[in-house]
Design a protein around this motif. Structure first.
Motif, PDB file in Angstrom:
ATOM      1  N   VAL A 178      20.628  11.328   7.833  1.00 46.35           N
ATOM      2  CA  VAL A 178      21.813  12.307   8.495  1.00 46.35           C
ATOM      3  C   VAL A 178      23.115  11.560   8.863  1.00 46.35           C
ATOM      4  CG1 VAL A 178      19.870  13.627   9.201  1.00 46.35           C
ATOM      5  CG2 VAL A 178      21.235  11.805  10.458  1.00 46.35           C
ATOM      6  N   HIS A 179      24.259  11.885   8.585  1.00 52.17           N
ATOM      7  CA  HIS A 179      25.422  11.379   9.744  1.00 52.17           C
ATOM      8  C   HIS A 179      24.657  10.956  10.523  1.00 52.17           C
ATOM      9  CE1 HIS A 179      27.695  12.524   6.263  1.00 52.17           C
ATOM     10  NE2 HIS A 179      27.900  14.278   6.669  1.00 52.17           N
ATOM     11  N   GLY A 180      25.266   9.242  11.009  1.00 49.29           N
ATOM     12  CA  GLY A 180      25.114   8.127  12.265  1.00 49.29           C
ATOM     13  C   GLY A 180      24.032   7.799  12.349  1.00 49.29           C
ATOM     14  N   ALA A 181      22.988   7.941  11.764  1.00 52.51           N
ATOM     15  CA  ALA A 181      22.452   6.756  10.952  1.00 52.51           C
ATOM     16  C   ALA A 181      22.551   5.692  10.199  1.00 52.51           C
ATOM     17  CB  ALA A 181      21.051   7.203   9.348  1.00 52.51           C
ATOM     18  N   ARG A 182      21.854   4.254  10.895  1.00 49.96           N
ATOM     19  CA  ARG A 182      22.468   2.749   9.999  1.00 49.96           C
ATOM     20  C   ARG A 182      21.768   2.304   9.513  1.00 49.96           C
ATOM     21  NH1 ARG A 182      26.449   5.114  11.299  1.00 49.96           N
ATOM     22  NH2 ARG A 182      28.112   4.686  12.582  1.00 49.96           N
ATOM     23  N   PHE A 183      21.674   1.810   9.029  1.00 48.51           N
ATOM     24  CA  PHE A 183      20.624   0.652   7.717  1.00 48.51           C
ATOM     25  C   PHE A 183      21.370  -1.044   8.196  1.00 48.51           C
ATOM     26  CE2 PHE A 183      20.995   4.714   6.323  1.00 48.51           C
ATOM     27  CZ  PHE A 183      19.989   5.497   6.239  1.00 48.51           C
ATOM     28  N   ARG A 210       0.166  -1.599   0.587  1.00 47.98           N
ATOM     29  CA  ARG A 210      -0.151   0.054  -0.252  1.00 47.98           C
ATOM     30  C   ARG A 210       0.886   1.245  -0.304  1.00 47.98           C
ATOM     31  NH1 ARG A 210      -2.171   3.255  -0.866  1.00 47.98           N
ATOM     32  NH2 ARG A 210      -4.340   4.722  -0.640  1.00 47.98           N
ATOM     33  N   LEU A 211       1.964   1.308   1.188  1.00 49.43           N
ATOM     34  CA  LEU A 211       3.061   2.668   0.819  1.00 49.43           C
ATOM     35  C   LEU A 211       3.231   2.872  -0.671  1.00 49.43           C
ATOM     36  CD1 LEU A 211       4.116   4.417   2.320  1.00 49.43           C
ATOM     37  CD2 LEU A 211       5.502   2.771   3.172  1.00 49.43           C
ATOM     38  N   GLU A 212       3.974   1.532  -1.029  1.00 51.23           N
ATOM     39  CA  GLU A 212       4.680   1.474  -2.452  1.00 51.23           C
ATOM     40  C   GLU A 212       3.569   2.403  -3.557  1.00 51.23           C
ATOM     41  OE1 GLU A 212       8.096  -1.026  -4.056  1.00 51.23           O
ATOM     42  OE2 GLU A 212       6.457  -2.057  -3.701  1.00 51.23           O
ATOM     43  N   ARG A 213       2.539   2.341  -3.348  1.00 50.04           N
ATOM     44  CA  ARG A 213       1.292   2.479  -4.317  1.00 50.04           C
ATOM     45  C   ARG A 213       0.448   3.787  -3.983  1.00 50.04           C
ATOM     46  NH1 ARG A 213      -1.444  -2.201  -7.337  1.00 50.04           N
ATOM     47  NH2 ARG A 213      -0.503  -3.772  -6.677  1.00 50.04           N
ATOM     48  N   VAL A 214       1.157   4.800  -3.136  1.00 48.42           N
ATOM     49  CA  VAL A 214       0.561   5.582  -2.961  1.00 48.42           C
ATOM     50  C   VAL A 214       1.044   6.294  -4.015  1.00 48.42           C
ATOM     51  CG1 VAL A 214       0.767   8.117  -1.378  1.00 48.42           C
ATOM     52  CG2 VAL A 214       0.533   5.390  -0.251  1.00 48.42           C
ATOM     53  N   LYS A 215      -0.046   7.549  -4.266  1.00 45.43           N
ATOM     54  CA  LYS A 215       0.171   7.887  -5.367  1.00 45.43           C
ATOM     55  C   LYS A 215       1.009   9.346  -5.868  1.00 45.43           C
ATOM     56  CE  LYS A 215      -4.613   7.093  -7.537  1.00 45.43           C
ATOM     57  NZ  LYS A 215      -5.749   6.996  -7.146  1.00 45.43           N
ATOM     58  N   VAL A 216       1.001   9.842  -4.754  1.00 47.15           N
ATOM     59  CA  VAL A 216       2.149  11.339  -4.097  1.00 47.15           C
ATOM     60  C   VAL A 216       3.130  10.350  -4.003  1.00 47.15           C
ATOM     61  CG1 VAL A 216       0.176  12.627  -3.545  1.00 47.15           C
ATOM     62  CG2 VAL A 216       1.481  11.765  -1.762  1.00 47.15           C
ATOM     63  N   PRO A 217       4.137  11.424  -4.303  1.00 42.18           N
ATOM     64  CA  PRO A 217       5.726  11.411  -3.899  1.00 42.18           C
ATOM     65  C   PRO A 217       5.776  10.822  -2.376  1.00 42.18           C
ATOM     66  CG  PRO A 217       5.925  12.686  -4.875  1.00 42.18           C
ATOM     67  CD  PRO A 217       4.021  12.702  -5.154  1.00 42.18           C
ATOM     68  N   THR A 218       6.764   9.563  -1.885  1.00 44.00           N
ATOM     69  CA  THR A 218       6.630   9.567  -0.223  1.00 44.00           C
ATOM     70  C   THR A 218       8.499   9.415   0.156  1.00 44.00           C
ATOM     71  OG1 THR A 218       7.107   6.860  -0.992  1.00 44.00           O
ATOM     72  CG2 THR A 218       4.966   7.927  -0.416  1.00 44.00           C
ATOM     73  N   VAL A 219       8.864  10.332   0.981  1.00 40.69           N
ATOM     74  CA  VAL A 219      10.058   9.990   2.045  1.00 40.69           C
ATOM     75  C   VAL A 219      10.290   9.973   2.859  1.00 40.69           C
ATOM     76  CG1 VAL A 219      11.628  12.296   2.014  1.00 40.69           C
ATOM     77  CG2 VAL A 219      10.137  12.697   0.014  1.00 40.69           C
ATOM     78  N   ALA A 220      11.338   9.110   3.093  1.00 35.06           N
ATOM     79  CA  ALA A 220      11.449   9.144   4.468  1.00 35.06           C
ATOM     80  C   ALA A 220      13.197   9.984   4.978  1.00 35.06           C
ATOM     81  CB  ALA A 220      11.863   7.193   4.387  1.00 35.06           C
ATOM     82  N   VAL A 221      12.067   9.667   6.001  1.00 38.21           N
ATOM     83  CA  VAL A 221      13.487  11.224   6.903  1.00 38.21           C
ATOM     84  C   VAL A 221      13.944  10.119   7.982  1.00 38.21           C
ATOM     85  CG1 VAL A 221      14.038  13.336   7.743  1.00 38.21           C
ATOM     86  CG2 VAL A 221      12.400  12.877   6.183  1.00 38.21           C
ATOM     87  N   VAL A 222      15.596   9.629   8.314  1.00 44.99           N
ATOM     88  CA  VAL A 222      16.182   9.255   8.629  1.00 44.99           C
ATOM     89  C   VAL A 222      16.919   9.496   9.708  1.00 44.99           C
ATOM     90  CG1 VAL A 222      17.107   6.603   8.760  1.00 44.99           C
ATOM     91  CG2 VAL A 222      15.752   7.057   7.102  1.00 44.99           C
ATOM     92  N   GLN A 223      16.935   9.225  10.991  1.00 49.57           N
ATOM     93  CA  GLN A 223      17.972  10.052  11.837  1.00 49.57           C
ATOM     94  C   GLN A 223      17.532   8.520  12.689  1.00 49.57           C
ATOM     95  OE1 GLN A 223      17.802  13.612  14.182  1.00 49.57           O
ATOM     96  NE2 GLN A 223      15.596  13.876  13.081  1.00 49.57           N
ATOM     97  N   GLY A 224      19.152   7.871  13.161  1.00 50.98           N
ATOM     98  CA  GLY A 224      19.587   6.472  13.408  1.00 50.98           C
ATOM     99  C   GLY A 224      19.448   5.470  12.802  1.00 50.98           C
ATOM    100  N   TYR A 225      18.607   4.793  13.619  1.00 51.84           N
ATOM    101  CA  TYR A 225      18.633   3.016  13.530  1.00 51.84           C
ATOM    102  C   TYR A 225      17.915   3.067  12.346  1.00 51.84           C
ATOM    103  CZ  TYR A 225      21.874   1.980  16.809  1.00 51.84           C
ATOM    104  OH  TYR A 225      22.788   1.523  17.644  1.00 51.84           O
ATOM    105  N   CYS A 226      17.222   2.359  11.534  1.00 49.81           N
ATOM    106  CA  CYS A 226      17.114   1.988  10.337  1.00 49.81           C
ATOM    107  C   CYS A 226      17.054   0.051   9.951  1.00 49.81           C
ATOM    108  CB  CYS A 226      16.706   2.722   8.735  1.00 49.81           C
ATOM    109  SG  CYS A 226      15.414   2.775   7.512  1.00 49.81           S
ATOM    110  N   VAL A 227      16.202  -0.490  10.912  1.00 50.21           N
ATOM    111  CA  VAL A 227      16.426  -1.334  10.896  1.00 50.21           C
ATOM    112  C   VAL A 227      15.326  -2.779  11.086  1.00 50.21           C
ATOM    113  CG1 VAL A 227      17.617  -3.580  12.657  1.00 50.21           C
ATOM    114  CG2 VAL A 227      18.183  -0.563  12.485  1.00 50.21           C
ATOM    115  N   GLY A 228      15.853  -3.605  10.062  1.00 48.54           N
ATOM    116  CA  GLY A 228      14.374  -5.279   9.630  1.00 48.54           C
ATOM    117  C   GLY A 228      13.086  -3.777   8.945  1.00 48.54           C
ATOM    118  N   GLY A 229      11.899  -3.740  10.094  1.00 53.10           N
ATOM    119  CA  GLY A 229      11.221  -3.902   9.715  1.00 53.10           C
ATOM    120  C   GLY A 229      11.419  -2.474   9.111  1.00 53.10           C
ATOM    121  N   GLY A 230      11.473  -1.465  10.195  1.00 52.40           N
ATOM    122  CA  GLY A 230      11.891   0.353   9.506  1.00 52.40           C
ATOM    123  C   GLY A 230      12.499   0.156   7.745  1.00 52.40           C
ATOM    124  N   LEU A 231      13.782  -0.812   7.980  1.00 56.40           N
ATOM    125  CA  LEU A 231      14.177  -0.927   6.553  1.00 56.40           C
ATOM    126  C   LEU A 231      13.650  -0.996   5.412  1.00 56.40           C
ATOM    127  CD1 LEU A 231      17.335  -0.498   5.083  1.00 56.40           C
ATOM    128  CD2 LEU A 231      17.626  -2.816   5.490  1.00 56.40           C
TER     129      LEU A 231
END
Length: 256
Positions: A124-129, A91-112
């Protein structure tokens, strides 16, 4: 306070994952709330942009709340879980408008996975994926999620990340092309505002066509993977690793 904050800011719909003390780990309610936000973005003609971020500055999202795996008893539970997740990611992929993820810190598992399903990622510098499940839970990803990672990172980086349970730095993720912008934390508000302003100034249908074409190309030959999920989520390793993780103990892998 709500675990998921959804608000309109002019033509922007903002979604904030709001469990900072748990590094914004996703509950079922948060997954469903994200699905509802996608519905809202498409149903409101005034919305031109969807922006996702995490509260607290220490994490975008650090995976799914592991306590929710404690009730799993078979591989079928894993299949049901991955289908629930895929429903939201699709559903997120199919959203008709542009989608932007703003990542600070951990972006892990489901967050990735959530970040990968967005059209653009700012970090930002310091984020982890990463998705270090090979050393934590011993579970696996859905075929759709593997496809998303290969789509963004290629097979070599995807296997490097997953087999070695590597956490990519913000600089490595940016060099791989996963993030569109990389900046210092203090510069994030200005850089984010610039990206949002630029997207809001472009032709909505042109942007929709581009993102929908890319999505269709990615999923065109997506194979089934329920057998993989059932095997891993039904394993003794997984069922022993979940309580070990919750008890902050190191799992002992048996390979079955």
């Amino acid at each position: 306070m709500s675990e998921l904050l959804v608000s309109t800011d002019g033509p922007v719909l903002r979604v904030v994952f709001n469990r900072p003390d748990q590094h914004n780990a996703l509950t079922w309610g948060m997954w469903e709330g994200l699905h509802d936000a996608c519905e809202q973005a498409d149903s409101d003609p005034d919305i031109r942009l969807l922006v996702l971020s995490g509260a607290g500055g220490r994490a975008f999202v650090a995976g799914t709340d592991i306590s929710q795996f404690a009730t799993f008893t078979s591989g079928e539970d894993g299949i049901a879980y991955e289908r629930k997740v895929q429903r939201v990611i699709d559903r997120l992929e199919r959203v008709k408008v542009p989608t932007v993820a703003v990542v600070q810190g951990y972006c892990v598992g489901g967050g990735l996975v959530v970040a990968a399903a967005c059209d653009l990622r700012l970090a930002v510098h310091g984020a982890r994926f990463g998705a270090p499940i090979a050393k934590t839970l011993g579970n696996c990803l859905s075929m759709n999620t593997y496809s998303l990672l290969l789509h963004h990172l290629g097979p070599a980086r995807t296997l490097d990340m997953l087999l070695r349970a590597r956490m990519y730095t913000a600089e490595e993720a940016h060099a791989a092309g996963f993030t569109a912008e990389l900046c210092a934390p203090d510069d994030l508000p200005v850089r984010q505002a610039e990206v949002e302003e630029r997207l809001l100034g472009h032709a909505p249908l042109s942007m929709w066509a581009a993102k929908e074409a890319v999505r269709r190309l990615r999923v065109a030959n997506l194979p089934e993977g329920d057998d993989i999920v059932a095997t891993v989520f039904g394993s003794d390793d997984f069922h022993a690793a979940v309580p070990a993780f919750l008890a902050k103990q190191k799992p002992h892998w048996q390979g079955h």
